[in-house]
Design an enzyme around this catalytic site. Structure first.
Site, PDB file in Angstrom:
ATOM      1  N   HIS A  74      62.244  43.559 -28.013  1.00  0.00           N
ATOM      2  CA  HIS A  74      63.674  43.605 -27.702  1.00  0.00           C
ATOM      3  C   HIS A  74      64.297  42.270 -28.094  1.00  0.00           C
ATOM      4  O   HIS A  74      63.759  41.212 -27.783  1.00  0.00           O
ATOM      5  CB  HIS A  74      63.892  43.844 -26.208  1.00  0.00           C
ATOM      6  CG  HIS A  74      65.286  44.277 -25.858  1.00  0.00           C
ATOM      7  ND1 HIS A  74      66.378  43.431 -25.943  1.00  0.00           N
ATOM      8  CD2 HIS A  74      65.766  45.478 -25.437  1.00  0.00           C
ATOM      9  CE1 HIS A  74      67.467  44.100 -25.579  1.00  0.00           C
ATOM     10  NE2 HIS A  74      67.124  45.335 -25.273  1.00  0.00           N
ATOM     11  N   PRO A 100      75.421  22.098 -22.979  1.00  0.00           N
ATOM     12  CA  PRO A 100      75.209  21.247 -24.157  1.00  0.00           C
ATOM     13  C   PRO A 100      75.343  22.015 -25.460  1.00  0.00           C
ATOM     14  O   PRO A 100      75.247  23.241 -25.488  1.00  0.00           O
ATOM     15  CB  PRO A 100      73.778  20.738 -23.956  1.00  0.00           C
ATOM     16  CG  PRO A 100      73.116  21.811 -23.147  1.00  0.00           C
ATOM     17  CD  PRO A 100      74.180  22.335 -22.222  1.00  0.00           C
ATOM     18  N   VAL A 133      70.128  23.265 -28.144  1.00  0.00           N
ATOM     19  CA  VAL A 133      69.303  24.206 -27.384  1.00  0.00           C
ATOM     20  C   VAL A 133      67.959  23.578 -27.037  1.00  0.00           C
ATOM     21  O   VAL A 133      67.306  22.980 -27.887  1.00  0.00           O
ATOM     22  CB  VAL A 133      69.048  25.493 -28.197  1.00  0.00           C
ATOM     23  CG1 VAL A 133      68.338  26.538 -27.346  1.00  0.00           C
ATOM     24  CG2 VAL A 133      70.339  26.048 -28.750  1.00  0.00           C
ATOM     25  N   LYS A 181      64.105  27.079 -23.149  1.00  0.00           N
ATOM     26  CA  LYS A 181      65.067  27.835 -22.343  1.00  0.00           C
ATOM     27  C   LYS A 181      65.896  28.809 -23.170  1.00  0.00           C
ATOM     28  O   LYS A 181      66.194  29.919 -22.725  1.00  0.00           O
ATOM     29  CB  LYS A 181      66.023  26.877 -21.626  1.00  0.00           C
ATOM     30  CG  LYS A 181      65.356  25.970 -20.591  1.00  0.00           C
ATOM     31  CD  LYS A 181      66.394  25.050 -19.962  1.00  0.00           C
ATOM     32  CE  LYS A 181      65.782  24.130 -18.921  1.00  0.00           C
ATOM     33  NZ  LYS A 181      66.793  23.200 -18.347  1.00  0.00           N
ATOM     34  N   GLY A 182      66.333  28.414 -24.365  1.00  0.00           N
ATOM     35  CA  GLY A 182      67.249  29.222 -25.147  1.00  0.00           C
ATOM     36  C   GLY A 182      68.666  29.119 -24.615  1.00  0.00           C
ATOM     37  O   GLY A 182      69.044  28.111 -24.004  1.00  0.00           O
TER      38      GLY A 182
END
Length: 308
Positions: A92, A182, A185, A189-190
């Site tokens: 996904h 911010p 990236v 975390k993304g």
């Protein structure tokens, strides 16, 4: 006649196989009793879990306060502690450990109320957890759509061979400026997309085939963008050996529901020489969610905890 004001938050996390991580996320949510976990939908092939939270909204919310902000924030914070996006993989698409959060007005709530909560949640996550946030729907000043921001961020293109999304972003630099947080990236975390819209149903129809190109043609014809069913968004996703799903967002289920999508997918599959199975919803209906919340309002053991 229902007089209380209810709203819903759907939170999608890119993990379903790490049970310890999910347990920690759920424990964080249960600290906020005003926001009840009504449903949980796990898919191990997609490696994704969706949570549905519901809460009453007081007539006048104090500045910066809402159970539907505080509980999701705690879940997001817990998710980042327990999950590393660099080692995630699934069939996904996703943009981050916490991929998508959407708030919907339910009984007597307004879109303005849920949009305000969404923006406040986005500010807190962006600032306190240092994650880039992209807003959409009523939470965005220009009403940007979910699919448009996802396209700009490359959401629909697998980042590895085949049909698998794996690891964090290939670059720490974003192609567009986030609304909160911010501009770079953290690959572990993304990013998160947060919005507020009217109710949306998610309906997936399996097609028993390995021909992803043919199922993508079906998904394109089904969706409104390709001239198909109005208020329907669709994409083709590999879902285990020998099955590809036409995964649909039904943006106005009162006009086009799962029944119409089912008939059309079956017809198009036959034309391609394939067989479509019975589709399914990934959550309760809006009416079922309200009913479940009300049925368990005075109970110490809710519907969700019985499912664990």
């Amino acid at each position: 006649m229902l007089k209380m004001t209810l709203a819903c938050c759907k939170l999608y996390i890119s993990e379903s196989r790490n049970k310890a991580a999910l347990e920690s996320i759920e424990r964080a949510a249960k600290l906020f009793h005003e926001a009840r976990l009504i449903n949980k939908f796990e898919d191990e092939t997609y490696n994704r879990v969706g949570y549905t939270l519901v809460s009453k909204l007081p007539p006048k919310l104090p500045s910066g306060f809402s159970p539907l902000k505080d509980a999701p924030f705690a879940m997001v914070e817990s998710a980042y502690k327990a999950i590393d996006f660099n080692v995630h993989s699934g069939s996904h698409p996703r943009l981050g450990v916490v991929d998508h959060i959407c708030l919907h007005p339910l009984a007597n709530a307004t879109l303005e109320q849920t949009a305000n909560i969404a923006r406040s949640l986005a500010r807190d996550i962006g600032t306190k957890l240092e994650v880039p946030i992209f807003l959409y729907g009523a939470a965005h000043e220009k009403g940007r759509t979910l699919d448009s921001i996802r396209r700009e961020l490359g959401y629909f293109m697998p980042n590895t061979r085949g049909n698998i999304w794996a690891g964090g972003p290939n670059s720490e630099n974003l192609p567009i400026c986030p609304d909160e947080g911010p501009s770079q990236v953290d690959p572990s975390k993304g990013v998160i997309v947060i919005g507020s819209t009217r109710w949306v149903d998610n309906y997936n129809v399996p097609i028993f085939s390995t021909n992803i190109s043919a199922v993508r043609r079906i998904a394109k014809v089904i969706g409104e963008r390709g001239g198909g069913l109005p208020s329907v968004q669709a994409m083709a996703l590999a879902h285990g050996d020998g099955t590809i799903e036409v995964a649909c967002n039904l943006l106005d289920p009162s006009k086009v529901g799962g029944d119409k999508v089912q008939v059309e997918v079956e017809r198009l599959a036959r034309e391609e020489g394939m067989v479509a199975g019975k589709g399914y919803f990934t959550d309760l209906t809006q009416e079922e969610i309200i009913e479940t919340f009300l049925d368990n309002e005075d109970s110490s053991v809710d519907h969700y905890s019985n499912d664990l």
